[in-house]
Design an enzyme around this catalytic site. Structure first.
Site, PDB file in Angstrom:
ATOM      1  N   ASP A  10       0.874  -1.174   0.000  1.00 43.39           N
ATOM      2  CA  ASP A  10       0.000   0.000   0.000  1.00 43.39           C
ATOM      3  C   ASP A  10       0.904   1.214   0.000  1.00 43.39           C
ATOM      4  O   ASP A  10       2.112   1.121   0.252  1.00 43.39           O
ATOM      5  CB  ASP A  10      -0.905  -0.001   1.243  1.00 43.39           C
ATOM      6  CG  ASP A  10      -1.853   1.197   1.243  1.00 43.39           C
ATOM      7  OD1 ASP A  10      -2.413   1.504   0.173  1.00 43.39           O
ATOM      8  OD2 ASP A  10      -2.017   1.848   2.282  1.00 43.39           O
ATOM      9  N   SER A  11       0.295   2.371  -0.244  1.00 45.09           N
ATOM     10  CA  SER A  11       1.070   3.613  -0.210  1.00 45.09           C
ATOM     11  C   SER A  11       1.497   3.965   1.218  1.00 45.09           C
ATOM     12  O   SER A  11       2.347   4.817   1.409  1.00 45.09           O
ATOM     13  CB  SER A  11       0.242   4.749  -0.796  1.00 45.09           C
ATOM     14  OG  SER A  11      -0.973   4.865  -0.080  1.00 45.09           O
ATOM     15  N   CYS A  73      -3.545  -1.086  -2.197  1.00 47.90           N
ATOM     16  CA  CYS A  73      -3.796   0.326  -2.489  1.00 47.90           C
ATOM     17  C   CYS A  73      -4.829   0.457  -3.620  1.00 47.90           C
ATOM     18  O   CYS A  73      -4.616  -0.050  -4.728  1.00 47.90           O
ATOM     19  CB  CYS A  73      -2.482   0.977  -2.903  1.00 47.90           C
ATOM     20  SG  CYS A  73      -2.647   2.711  -3.310  1.00 47.90           S
ATOM     21  N   GLU A 155      -4.398   9.004   8.974  1.00 48.42           N
ATOM     22  CA  GLU A 155      -2.969   8.883   9.343  1.00 48.42           C
ATOM     23  C   GLU A 155      -2.738   9.430  10.754  1.00 48.42           C
ATOM     24  O   GLU A 155      -1.914   8.929  11.500  1.00 48.42           O
ATOM     25  CB  GLU A 155      -2.090   9.658   8.355  1.00 48.42           C
ATOM     26  CG  GLU A 155      -2.039   9.070   6.951  1.00 48.42           C
ATOM     27  CD  GLU A 155      -0.910   8.060   6.768  1.00 48.42           C
ATOM     28  OE1 GLU A 155       0.058   8.106   7.539  1.00 48.42           O
ATOM     29  OE2 GLU A 155      -1.028   7.215   5.858  1.00 48.42           O
ATOM     30  N   CYS A 187     -10.714   3.321  -0.504  1.00 49.40           N
ATOM     31  CA  CYS A 187      -9.359   3.771  -0.166  1.00 49.40           C
ATOM     32  C   CYS A 187      -8.993   3.057   1.129  1.00 49.40           C
ATOM     33  O   CYS A 187      -9.845   2.928   2.020  1.00 49.40           O
ATOM     34  CB  CYS A 187      -9.356   5.288   0.033  1.00 49.40           C
ATOM     35  SG  CYS A 187      -7.817   5.918   0.737  1.00 49.40           S
ATOM     36  N   HIS A 189      -7.433   3.843   3.650  1.00 52.98           N
ATOM     37  CA  HIS A 189      -7.520   4.605   4.899  1.00 52.98           C
ATOM     38  C   HIS A 189      -8.952   4.753   5.409  1.00 52.98           C
ATOM     39  O   HIS A 189      -9.162   5.015   6.582  1.00 52.98           O
ATOM     40  CB  HIS A 189      -6.943   6.018   4.695  1.00 52.98           C
ATOM     41  CG  HIS A 189      -5.458   6.039   4.593  1.00 52.98           C
ATOM     42  ND1 HIS A 189      -4.778   5.506   3.514  1.00 52.98           N
ATOM     43  CD2 HIS A 189      -4.510   6.513   5.436  1.00 52.98           C
ATOM     44  CE1 HIS A 189      -3.482   5.667   3.699  1.00 52.98           C
ATOM     45  NE2 HIS A 189      -3.292   6.281   4.852  1.00 52.98           N
TER      46      HIS A 189
HETATM   47  N1  DGL Z   1      -3.610   3.824  -0.258  1.00 53.48           N
HETATM   48  C1  DGL Z   1      -4.350   4.786  -1.002  1.00 53.48           C
HETATM   49  C2  DGL Z   1      -5.579   4.140  -1.626  1.00 53.48           C
HETATM   50  O1  DGL Z   1      -6.059   3.116  -1.157  1.00 53.48           O
HETATM   51  C3  DGL Z   1      -4.806   5.936  -0.128  1.00 53.48           C
HETATM   52  C4  DGL Z   1      -3.755   6.890   0.329  1.00 53.48           C
HETATM   53  C5  DGL Z   1      -3.004   7.586  -0.777  1.00 53.48           C
HETATM   54  O2  DGL Z   1      -3.481   8.566  -1.351  1.00 53.48           O
HETATM   55  O3  DGL Z   1      -1.902   7.121  -1.014  1.00 53.48           O
HETATM   56  O4  DGL Z   1      -6.091   4.642  -2.588  1.00 53.48           O
END
Ligand code: DGL
Length: 236
Positions: A10-11, A73, A155, A187, A189
């Site tokens: 993931d990011s 992600c 976050e 997403c 998050h």
């Molecule tokens: N992990 C990203 C997603 O699921 C969310 C956070 C980001 O913008 O990197 O789209």
């Protein structure tokens, strides 16, 4: 091969919600998690940049000897899944398809099948959820909304502050007006803010966590490909 771990990236830390769903669904599997916290967020970056990051992350995890890859992600799944598949030569599961199919499934029986999607700006602009939902049901009506401020709130773990409710009401206004039957938390998050989102959209809207939907898909993929672990892992 069966005893190798499953790679997840993931990011950032949001993908741990997907890891948790995978661990609960597949307790005898081992996982390697990569959170690209140095380069988060992906959701505000260009297609080329997200694609490059996603391929770098995938190749890194492949070099560790994983048996399959989960692209936790949503933004990377929306923008780069075919490119990742082409480059790593392993089974790859993203979160968009499973989340979209699950949303359509829970609207069965509703005359209109209205599905809302909240996601990052890049994921919304790609239309990946819209297309995946329409593939699953040609008659579903879909409304997407970007909620960029949810990522920093999650976050910071601001999961019940008054400011979070104020921002969420503003981000979710178009969704509330649309009155969906189901809302995809598109997403990684957003499941962290699930309680706030649920209170604002109301109990009648079914919240779809794409991570949980992807965990079901990973379980069937492992079974179909004969890749499920034979080990029994003790403990939590
Ligand atoms: N992990 C990203 C997603 O699921 C969310 C956070 C980001 O913008 O990197 O789209």
């Amino acid at each position: 091969m069966k005893d190798r771990p499953i790679g997840i990236f993931d990011s950032g830390v949001g993908g741990l919600t997907v890891y948790r769903a995978l661990h609960d669904r597949l307790p005898n599997e081992r996982f390697v998690y990569l959170g690209d916290t140095a380069r988060v967020p992906y959701g505000t970056k260009s297609l080329e940049t997200v694609e490059r990051y996603a391929i770098e992350n995938s190749l890194f995890l492949a070099s560790l000897g994983i048996k399959a890859l989960v692209v936790a992600c949503n933004t990377a799944s929306a923008l780069a899944l075919p490119q990742i598949r082409q480059r790593i030569g392993l089974d790859v599961v993203g979160v968009i398809g499973p989340g979209a199919r699950k949303a359509v499934e829970v609207t069965k029986g509703n005359s209109e099948r209205k599905v809302g999607v909240i996601a990052t700006e890049a994921a919304v602009a790609s239309n990946a959820y819209f297309e995946a939902i329409r593939r699953a049901s040609g008659s579903a009506s879909v409304l997407q909304a970007a909620c960029p401020l949810f990522v920093p709130l999650a976050e910071e773990n601001w999961i019940s502050e008054p400011e979070t409710f104020t921002i969420a009401r503003k981000h979710l206004a178009p969704i509330i007006e649309f009155e969906p039957d189901a809302l995809v938390l598109g997403c990684t998050h957003y499941p962290i803010l699930r309680d706030v989102i649920g209170q604002i959209v109301g109990e009648s809207v079914k919240l779809i966590d794409s991570g949980e939907a992807a965990a079901d898909e990973v379980a069937s993929m492992l079974a179909d490909r004969g890749l499920a672990s034979d080990e029994t892992i003790e403990g939590p």
